[in-house]
Scaffold this active site. Structure first.
Site, mmCIF file in Angstrom:
data_model
loop_
_atom_site.group_PDB
_atom_site.id
_atom_site.type_symbol
_atom_site.label_atom_id
_atom_site.label_comp_id
_atom_site.label_asym_id
_atom_site.label_seq_id
_atom_site.Cartn_x
_atom_site.Cartn_y
_atom_site.Cartn_z
ATOM 1 C CG ASN A 86 -16.670 -0.641 37.230
ATOM 2 O OD1 ASN A 86 -16.626 -0.034 36.175
ATOM 3 N ND2 ASN A 86 -17.130 -0.096 38.356
ATOM 4 C CB CYS A 108 -19.133 4.505 35.213
ATOM 5 S SG CYS A 108 -17.767 4.159 36.332
ATOM 6 C CG HIS A 110 -21.339 1.124 34.912
ATOM 7 N ND1 HIS A 110 -20.197 0.839 34.215
ATOM 8 C CD2 HIS A 110 -20.954 1.404 36.183
ATOM 9 C CE1 HIS A 110 -19.151 0.949 35.024
ATOM 10 N NE2 HIS A 110 -19.590 1.287 36.224
HETATM 11 O O1 UT7 Z 1 -18.271 2.293 38.536
HETATM 12 C C1 UT7 Z 1 -18.332 2.913 39.757
HETATM 13 C C2 UT7 Z 1 -19.364 2.334 40.506
HETATM 14 N N1 UT7 Z 1 -18.864 1.589 41.650
HETATM 15 C C3 UT7 Z 1 -19.723 0.820 42.246
HETATM 16 O O2 UT7 Z 1 -20.829 0.707 41.817
HETATM 17 C C4 UT7 Z 1 -19.317 0.140 43.519
HETATM 18 C C5 UT7 Z 1 -20.520 0.008 44.404
HETATM 19 N N2 UT7 Z 1 -20.232 -0.680 45.647
HETATM 20 C C6 UT7 Z 1 -20.029 -2.010 45.679
HETATM 21 O O3 UT7 Z 1 -20.116 -2.679 44.672
HETATM 22 C C7 UT7 Z 1 -19.773 -2.661 47.027
HETATM 23 O O4 UT7 Z 1 -19.955 -1.695 48.043
HETATM 24 C C8 UT7 Z 1 -18.356 -3.257 47.144
HETATM 25 C C9 UT7 Z 1 -18.248 -4.483 46.247
HETATM 26 C C10 UT7 Z 1 -17.310 -2.229 46.718
HETATM 27 C C11 UT7 Z 1 -18.072 -3.691 48.572
HETATM 28 O O5 UT7 Z 1 -19.059 -4.605 49.008
HETATM 29 P P1 UT7 Z 1 -19.725 -4.413 50.444
HETATM 30 O O6 UT7 Z 1 -20.681 -5.513 50.606
HETATM 31 O O7 UT7 Z 1 -20.257 -3.009 50.501
HETATM 32 O O8 UT7 Z 1 -18.495 -4.643 51.405
HETATM 33 P P2 UT7 Z 1 -17.878 -3.641 52.501
HETATM 34 O O9 UT7 Z 1 -17.181 -2.508 51.838
HETATM 35 O O10 UT7 Z 1 -18.924 -3.339 53.508
HETATM 36 O O11 UT7 Z 1 -16.793 -4.569 53.171
HETATM 37 C C12 UT7 Z 1 -17.152 -5.693 53.934
HETATM 38 C C13 UT7 Z 1 -15.916 -6.374 54.452
HETATM 39 C C14 UT7 Z 1 -14.945 -5.435 55.162
HETATM 40 O O12 UT7 Z 1 -14.409 -6.133 56.254
HETATM 41 P P3 UT7 Z 1 -14.966 -5.886 57.751
HETATM 42 O O13 UT7 Z 1 -14.757 -4.433 58.012
HETATM 43 O O14 UT7 Z 1 -16.423 -6.275 57.699
HETATM 44 O O15 UT7 Z 1 -14.115 -6.791 58.561
HETATM 45 C C15 UT7 Z 1 -13.862 -5.209 54.156
HETATM 46 O O16 UT7 Z 1 -12.624 -4.909 54.743
HETATM 47 O O17 UT7 Z 1 -15.184 -6.940 53.372
HETATM 48 C C16 UT7 Z 1 -13.812 -6.525 53.464
HETATM 49 N N3 UT7 Z 1 -13.277 -6.461 52.102
HETATM 50 C C17 UT7 Z 1 -12.718 -7.524 51.475
HETATM 51 N N4 UT7 Z 1 -12.515 -8.782 51.865
HETATM 52 C C18 UT7 Z 1 -11.939 -9.626 50.990
HETATM 53 C C19 UT7 Z 1 -13.257 -5.402 51.260
HETATM 54 N N5 UT7 Z 1 -12.690 -5.748 50.093
HETATM 55 C C20 UT7 Z 1 -12.356 -7.056 50.202
HETATM 56 C C21 UT7 Z 1 -11.761 -7.978 49.324
HETATM 57 N N6 UT7 Z 1 -11.575 -9.243 49.751
HETATM 58 N N7 UT7 Z 1 -11.397 -7.648 48.068
#
Ligand code: UT7
Length: 320
Positions: free
Chosen positions: A277, A111, A247
């Site tokens: 993204n 990125c 980004h």
């Molecule tokens: O260009 C590269 C750079 N990449 C980034 O900058 C990504 C940076 N990270 C992020 O943007 C965030 O960490 C994410 C958007 C990827 C994830 O958000 P989060 O608030 O960190 O969520 P999480 O990974 O802690 O997941 C929370 C919950 C989980 O369920 P449980 O374990 O709490 O029951 C996941 O399984 O959300 C669940 N989950 C979803 N639910 C519905 C994960 N993906 C999804 C989804 N839809 N698509």
């Protein structure tokens, strides 16, 4: 001597995949995606390829810069999703646009690819090797997703952005780049494994995997540091910056950066809502949108910043 951006262009695939349509593909919801990331839709390649998107973005940037392809002596494409291992996408762009006088090659800084490309062009200009370059970020990330993994496939999109840059007295004021390969495992996608007459390896194709929370922590720490560094090196206050073109990974990351820098969100244009993204293409596509919307005047100061797999990061303070 420095590097000036004299034209921009971008290209997005025609197909739009909304969050609602995404609900039919993986177990997710518009509400989850919007509230956690800000993303509402993304573009998906159907007929398009990484190369065709890069070529179109390059043509549009040349037109905006009122520059002939023959004047370009350097083409750099940042991409993690090239169509071929070789020849490079940059060489394919060279051929397609008729940039017969250019040296062309690809880089992989994920990125941060556009920022790293700018840095390479700037160094070439300083050394006297080249004078006018096309810097392109182009991705078809949809082909690298596991479409059963909701934690990644909802986040990314396809597209390309490009800028024509030239050796100039004004332009980039300061820039910084960095990498932390020790943390590379938090966002990765494996290539082919070793396979030859001495090793048999029939491992299935790998897809993008990410530890979202680790990348998130890295981003909210590193991006404000990189921006503060380029501002500090130039003796420019954040208040003097018209726009921060970051980004586009997650609206919450951009909000955290704006808070850390004490700058209003109005100074942070975004397109992640409609594009998701797009790795190396995010920054140049957004820059093109800001430019084409007439939001920039000659002399404005803007900051460009990217971060992502590697881990890598880069920022530049630029006079428009
Ligand atoms: O260009 C590269 C750079 N990449 C980034 O900058 C990504 C940076 N990270 C992020 O943007 C965030 O960490 C994410 C958007 C990827 C994830 O958000 P989060 O608030 O960190 O969520 P999480 O990974 O802690 O997941 C929370 C919950 C989980 O369920 P449980 O374990 O709490 O029951 C996941 O399984 O959300 C669940 N989950 C979803 N639910 C519905 C994960 N993906 C999804 C989804 N839809 N698509």
């Amino acid at each position: 001597m420095t590097t000036r951006i004299i034209g921009t262009g971008s290209c997005l695939p025609k197909k739009v995949l909304t969050n609602t349509e995404m609900e039919t593909i993986v177990e997710t919801s518009d509400e989850w995606i919007k509230s956690r990331t800000g993303i509402e839709q993304r573009h998906m390649a159907i007929q398009e390829t990484t190369t065709s998107l890069a070529v179109e973005a390059a043509k549009r940037a040349l037109e905006d810069a009122k520059t002939q392809a023959e004047e370009i002596d350097l083409i750099i494409v940042g991409s993690v999703s090239t169509d071929r291992h070789f020849p490079s996408t940059a060489c394919e762009v060279q051929s397609a646009i008729g940039a017969v006088n250019a040296t062309a090659f690809d880089i992989n800084a994920a990125c941060s690819g556009f920022l790293f490309g700018l840095g390479i062009a700037n160094a070439y200009f300083a050394s006297g090797t080249f004078r006018k370059a096309l810097i392109i970020g182009a991705e078809v990330l949809s082909k690298m997703m596991n479409w059963e993994d909701r934690s990644t496939c909802v986040l990314f999109g396809d597209g390309a952005g490009a800028a024509v840059v030239e050796k100039s007295e004004e332009g980039i004021i300061s820039m910084t780049q960095g990498s932390d390969g020790a943390k590379g495992g938090v966002l990765s996608c494996c290539n082919r494994p070793v396979n030859n007459p001495f090793v048999t390896n029939d491992t299935a194709l790998d897809y993008t995997s990410m530890n979202g929370q680790e990348v998130y922590k890295f981003a909210v720490r590193t991006v404000p540091e990189a921006i503060s560094k380029v501002l500090g090196d130039a003796g420019v206050s954040p208040d003097e910056v018209k726009y921060f073109v970051l980004h586009q990974a997650n609206i919450r990351i951009i909000e955290a950066v704006s808070k850390r820098l004490g700058q209003s969100m109005e100074k942070f244009p975004t397109n992640l809502q409609k594009c998701g993204n797009i790795s190396a293409a995010s920054v140049p596509i957004l820059l093109d949108e800001v430019n084409k919307a007439g939001m920039l005047n000659k002399g404005d100061k803007i900051v460009l910043a990217g971060f992502g797999a590697g881990l890598t990061w880069g920022a530049a303070l630029v006079t428009w």
